[in-house]
Design an enzyme around this catalytic site. Structure first.
Site, PDB file in Angstrom:
ATOM      1  CG  HIS A  27      12.553  28.318  12.674  1.00  0.00           C
ATOM      2  ND1 HIS A  27      13.148  28.594  14.193  1.00  0.00           N
ATOM      3  CD2 HIS A  27      11.562  28.661  12.418  1.00  0.00           C
ATOM      4  CE1 HIS A  27      11.705  28.895  14.366  1.00  0.00           C
ATOM      5  NE2 HIS A  27      10.873  28.973  13.683  1.00  0.00           N
ATOM      6  CG  HIS A 205       7.922  31.033  17.467  1.00  0.00           C
ATOM      7  ND1 HIS A 205       8.860  31.801  16.809  1.00  0.00           N
ATOM      8  CD2 HIS A 205       7.729  29.983  16.230  1.00  0.00           C
ATOM      9  CE1 HIS A 205       9.667  31.125  16.004  1.00  0.00           C
ATOM     10  NE2 HIS A 205       8.677  30.212  15.300  1.00  0.00           N
ATOM     11  CD  GLU A 208       4.022  27.089  15.912  1.00  0.00           C
ATOM     12  OE1 GLU A 208       4.778  27.284  16.807  1.00  0.00           O
ATOM     13  OE2 GLU A 208       4.186  26.535  14.923  1.00  0.00           O
ATOM     14  CG  ASP A 286       7.621  27.874  10.886  1.00  0.00           C
ATOM     15  OD1 ASP A 286       8.546  28.292  11.592  1.00  0.00           O
ATOM     16  OD2 ASP A 286       6.734  27.285  11.507  1.00  0.00           O
ATOM     17  CG  ASP A 287      10.638  24.967  10.757  1.00  0.00           C
ATOM     18  OD1 ASP A 287      11.662  25.375  11.027  1.00  0.00           O
ATOM     19  OD2 ASP A 287       9.707  25.195  11.251  1.00  0.00           O
TER      20      ASP A 287
HETATM   21  N1  ADE Z   1      11.179  25.650  15.563  1.00  0.00           N
HETATM   22  C1  ADE Z   1      11.152  25.573  14.455  1.00  0.00           C
HETATM   23  N2  ADE Z   1       9.811  25.867  13.820  1.00  0.00           N
HETATM   24  C2  ADE Z   1       8.998  26.250  14.890  1.00  0.00           C
HETATM   25  C3  ADE Z   1       7.690  26.362  14.971  1.00  0.00           C
HETATM   26  N3  ADE Z   1       6.998  26.310  13.834  1.00  0.00           N
HETATM   27  N4  ADE Z   1       7.468  26.809  16.215  1.00  0.00           N
HETATM   28  C4  ADE Z   1       8.031  26.781  17.279  1.00  0.00           C
HETATM   29  N5  ADE Z   1       9.360  26.483  17.327  1.00  0.00           N
HETATM   30  C5  ADE Z   1       9.937  26.176  16.097  1.00  0.00           C
HETATM   31 ZN    ZN Z   2       8.593  29.366  13.574  1.00  0.00          ZN
END
Ligand code: ADE
Ligand code: ZN
Length: 349
Positions: A27, A205, A208, A286-287
């Site tokens: 992201h 997604h 998770e 991911d982030d």
């Molecule tokens: N937005 C940013 N990271 C995310 C994640 N791991 N799961 C869902 N939405 C997200």
């Molecule tokens: Zn994600």
């Protein structure tokens, strides 16, 4: 010598760092480092509820997905101008290129910005300009995937799609992110049907924090071609069999999963089990600004914690990332050749 079975274990970290790879689940708002958040806040006159970079970083103690999302959406509030989106994406591309990422498919969350009055053209314009600059200056290819926020309504997703269509040439696909629990794929079935009609690639997604059923529904109700995360598929043996049979890519994010407590520790992560089951697993960040590392850190920590993973799996993961990417076959073949040369060179050295 058989390069794979005889590959010396002590060279594994170097292989992980230097092999070409694609990143398919990042992201772009999740690459905003605290230093850049503060710099942009100052540039744009935005007041932050934290006194320093250190105080902001100290707030990154997440207990679950929602506790992260609250801080992540607040951090994105410093992005106002086209140049801000460009600077954020270029900072990511520079790091990615240095980690031998040859291709990156970036998620972005337009609703986070349009809801604050930032025009769609500002968001997509800055990101698309960065993608072009990354190709020209760093030799890294990329594509944009627009994500709908699943905690918002399907009507909001439809409106977002309309606003984005004038910029259709700048994004290749649509994703679904944000809080998973209580926001099943079914809520977005109609808007994804429209996206498919428009010829957009589809990812989502699922699995998770949400149940295995959400993975099935993302495939069957949204037409997802890749599942982002998907680690909870193991709760449904017949789903695992289907994912293996259909070679549905799972874009797994190990550091994220540990930081958001999907798994208690990296040693308890199921990535090696998923690979053993024959699933098309990829590793992603991911982030990365929030979860303690970019793509290579994810590879290194995963392989360190799961000693069953060896050179063979490293190569498999890189090959999977190429296979699962939305690019022409001849690009994939070139990257696979580059990968084979990297392995052979290291094995000989
Ligand atoms: N937005 C940013 N990271 C995310 C994640 N791991 N799961 C869902 N939405 C997200
Ligand atoms: Zn994600």
């Amino acid at each position: 010598m058989n390069t794979m079975t005889d590959f010396p274990r002590e060279k594994l970290p170097e292989l992980l760092r230097t092999m070409p790879k694609a990143e398919l689940h990042v992201h772009i708002e999740g690459t905003l480092e605290p230093e850049l958040i503060f710099a942009l806040a100052q540039r744009n006159g935005v007041r932050l509820p934290y006194s320093s970079v250190e105080a902001l970083r100290a707030a990154y103690a997440f207990t679950d997905l929602q506790s992260f999302l609250d801080i992540y959406y607040a951090g994105a509030g410093v992005l106002l101008h086209e140049q801000d989106f460009f600077d954020m994406a270029m900072a990511y591309f520079r790091r990615a290129a240095a980690e031998r990422v040859v291709h990156a498919e970036l998620f972005f969350d337009p609703q986070t910005h349009t809801a604050r009055g930032v025009p769609m053209g500002t968001v997509i314009g800055g990101l698309a300009r960065a993608c072009a600059a990354a190709r020209a200056e760093l030799g890294i290819s990329s594509a944009l995937i627009l994500c709908f926020l699943r905690h918002l309504s399907e009507a909001d997703a439809f409106a977002t799609l309309e606003q984005a269509l004038p910029y259709r040439q700048h994004f290749i696909g649509i994703g679904l992110d944000s809080g998973e629990r209580g926001n099943p794929p079914e809520k977005f079935a109609r808007v994804f049907a429209r996206c498919r009609e428009l010829g957009l690639r589809i990812v989502a997604h699922a699995g998770e924090e949400g149940p295995a059923q959400y993975i099935r529904d993302a495939l069957d109700l949204l037409g997802a071609e890749r599942i982002d995360h998907g680690v909870r598929c193991v709760e449904d043996a017949s789903l695992v069999a289907r994912l293996a049979r259909e070679q549905v890519p799972l874009t797994v994010c190990p550091l994220s999963n540990v930081k958001l407590r999907v798994f208690d520790s990296m040693a308890g992560h199921n990535l090696a089990d998923l690979l053993d089951a024959g699933l098309r697993v990829t590793i992603n960040s991911d982030d990365p600004a929030y979860f303690g590392g970019y793509l290579n850190q994810n590879f290194l920590e995963t392989f360190h914690a799961l000693p069953r993973l060896e050179a063979r799996q490293a190569v498999q993961l890189a090959e999977n990332s190429f296979a699962a990417s939305f690019v022409p076959d001849d690009w994939k073949a070139r990257w696979r050749d580059d990968l084979a040369r990297t392995v052979a060179r290291l094995a000989r050295a």
